[in-house]
Design an enzyme around this catalytic site. Structure first.
Site, PDB file in Angstrom:
ATOM      1  CE  LYS A 120      -3.879  -2.378  -4.862  1.00 29.46           C
ATOM      2  NZ  LYS A 120      -3.369  -1.888  -6.086  1.00 29.46           N
ATOM      3  NE  ARG A 172       4.402   0.525  -7.064  1.00 33.09           N
ATOM      4  CZ  ARG A 172       3.042   0.655  -6.996  1.00 33.09           C
ATOM      5  NH1 ARG A 172       2.517   1.253  -5.930  1.00 33.09           N
ATOM      6  NH2 ARG A 172       2.393  -0.167  -7.770  1.00 33.09           N
ATOM      7  CE1 TYR A 226      -8.483  13.481  26.671  1.00 30.68           C
ATOM      8  CE2 TYR A 226      -9.200  12.599  24.535  1.00 30.68           C
ATOM      9  CZ  TYR A 226      -8.845  12.525  25.904  1.00 30.68           C
ATOM     10  OH  TYR A 226      -9.239  11.499  26.370  1.00 30.68           O
ATOM     11  CG  MET A 275      -8.618   5.252  21.029  1.00 36.77           C
ATOM     12  SD  MET A 275      -7.896   4.291  22.415  1.00 36.77           S
ATOM     13  CE  MET A 275      -6.325   5.241  22.738  1.00 36.77           C
TER      14      MET A 275
HETATM   15  C1  LIG Z   1      -3.739  -1.423  -7.203  1.00 37.40           C
HETATM   16  C2  LIG Z   1      -3.323  -1.737  -8.589  1.00 37.40           C
HETATM   17  C3  LIG Z   1      -4.140  -1.500  -9.978  1.00 37.40           C
HETATM   18  C4  LIG Z   1      -5.646  -0.815  -9.556  1.00 37.40           C
HETATM   19  O1  LIG Z   1      -5.495   0.588  -9.869  1.00 37.40           O
HETATM   20  P1  LIG Z   1      -6.600   1.603  -9.395  1.00 37.40           P
HETATM   21  O2  LIG Z   1      -6.285   2.823  -9.615  1.00 37.40           O
HETATM   22  O3  LIG Z   1      -7.340   1.165  -8.159  1.00 37.40           O
HETATM   23  O4  LIG Z   1      -7.649   1.049 -10.836  1.00 37.40           O
HETATM   24  C5  LIG Z   1      -3.659  -1.901 -11.021  1.00 37.40           C
HETATM   25  N1  LIG Z   1      -2.569  -2.544 -11.269  1.00 37.40           N
HETATM   26  C6  LIG Z   1      -1.468  -2.664 -10.104  1.00 37.40           C
HETATM   27  C7  LIG Z   1      -0.348  -3.281 -10.187  1.00 37.40           C
HETATM   28  C8  LIG Z   1      -2.147  -2.333  -8.714  1.00 37.40           C
HETATM   29  O5  LIG Z   1      -1.280  -2.413  -7.762  1.00 37.40           O
END
Ligand SMILES: *Cc1c(COP(=O)(O)O)cnc(C)c1O
Length: 370
Positions: free
Chosen positions: A36, A132, A264, A312
């Site tokens: 992801k 969640r 800055y 920036m």
């Molecule tokens: C991102 C995610 C993972 C992976 O978790 P890591 O701690 O990066 O290994 C596994 N399951 C779900 C549902 C996630 O959103």
């Protein structure tokens, strides 16, 4: 790549990711790569390609659109979309592209019911303690009933997510979640639903063999982070390799005299005569302004501390005593060579964050593959 105009390059070593995948798979047997957020900033298609060559068939991403992009790359046999369908367009896409959406609430079943079509495998997401997303144990009877009324929709997977797997002091909570998940699976099985089950993330793979179940979801460890770095369980993640390094160009090298201030707000005053380099990276390049006065870069193998505020598109670093620093040379925001090498954990510490965020943010820059 989302930041087109700069001098910053994220250098990704895909061989490291393959190495980490093999290491994790050897531990748990059936690690599904989590790719992801553009593979945590490492490149969705590129990472999927090398892992598919290693035999990975199932991958997990976030949104259904992201899943469609992975499907289009041709590298994945099965694609799980962890966030599930949010609207009818997502449902259509999931059906067309044979994407396996996670379902975490009854409203998503309504979406599916409103748009019957090709058979669809889904993953049921259960909340066992993260609070969640997800159905609860109490939802099982109603959920089973709803699924029966949705012909063509098959619950092929059941998943839950651990809230504390990377905290050795909170392993009891992870075990509690494991027991709750076992109860969920029993309740489903009692109604004839026996999906493939998964609860372990990276830390779960390394520290909770009893939670490996049918498959595991390997995220951050795939990219080289040891979730137990700095804890008594650090040995569990030994051998993982950070796959991302990030460099930029030096724009200027000049003297900063004792008593002069830089950048800055004049937050840094030189205590002695120094040499500073201005590196072409700043908060617009996802090098957070929160790193002002606390981070360091690696220049010619040595550590160059950040001086004053990150701007920036520029950051000043102290290169006093470092040989051969000149405009056009490299400064490493992450990685680099020798004693000055910046580890992802170190950078995350300065950032007040975790390596996940460091990778996702710096990975927005243009990438180069080693
Ligand atoms: C991102 C995610 C993972 C992976 O978790 P890591 O701690 O990066 O290994 C596994 N399951 C779900 C549902 C996630 O959103």
């Amino acid at each position: 790549m989302a930041i087109p105009w700069n001098k910053v390059t994220a250098v990704i070593d895909l061989a490291d990711i393959v190495h980490n995948y093999k290491l994790l798979n050897a531990r748990s047997g059936n690690a599904v790569p989590v790719v992801k957020a553009d593979a945590y900033g490492h490149g969705l298609a590129q990472v999927a390609q090398v892992l598919a060559q290693e035999g990975a068939e199932t991958f997990a991403v976030g949104t259904v659109e992201e899943a469609q992009a992975l499907r289009a790359s041709g590298h994945a046999r099965n694609v799980l979309a962890l966030l599930g369908p949010v609207d009818q367009a997502d449902v259509r896409l999931a059906r067309e592209a044979r994407i396996v959406p996670f379902l975490h609430c009854f409203e998503q079943l309504d979406l599916l019911a409103a748009q019957p079509g090709a058979p669809l495998e889904v993953a049921l997401k259960f909340d066992t303690g993260m609070r969640r997303l997800g159905f609860t144990l109490e939802d099982v009877p109603a959920l089973a009933q709803r699924l029966e009324a949705l012909p063509g929709v098959k619950a092929a997977y059941v998943c839950s997510h651990l809230a504390t797997a990377d905290e050795p002091a909170a392993h009891d909570y992870a075990r509690e979640q494991g027991r709750e998940f076992a109860a969920v699976r029993e309740a489903l099985a009692a109604r004839g639903i026996r999906p493939r089950a998964s609860i372990a993330n990276s830390a779960g793979i390394l520290a909770h063999p009893e939670l490996h179940l049918d498959f595991q979801r390997a995220g951050v460890a795939l990219y080289g982070t040891n979730p137990f770095q700095g804890t008594p369980l650090a040995h569990l993640g030994e051998g993982l390799r950070t796959a991302m390094q990030v460099r930029t160009k030096i724009l200027s090298v000049h003297a900063l005299k004792a008593g002069q201030t830089i950048s800055y707000g004049r937050t840094y005053t030189a205590e002695r005569d120094m040499t500073v380099a201005i590196a072409a990276a700043g908060y617009a390049d996802a090098y957070s302004r929160g790193l002002s006065g606390r981070a360091g870069m690696c220049v010619n193998g040595r550590r160059a501390p950040v001086l004053g505020r990150v701007c920036m598109q520029m950051t000043a670093v102290d290169v006093s005593g470092i040989e051969g620093v000149a405009p056009g040379g490299d400064a490493w925001l992450l990685g680099g060579e020798g004693k000055g090498r910046v580890s992802a954990e170190e950078l995350a510490g300065w950032w007040g964050s975790i390596t996940y965020e460091v990778f996702c943010m710096l990975g927005l820059n243009r990438r180069e593959y080693a």
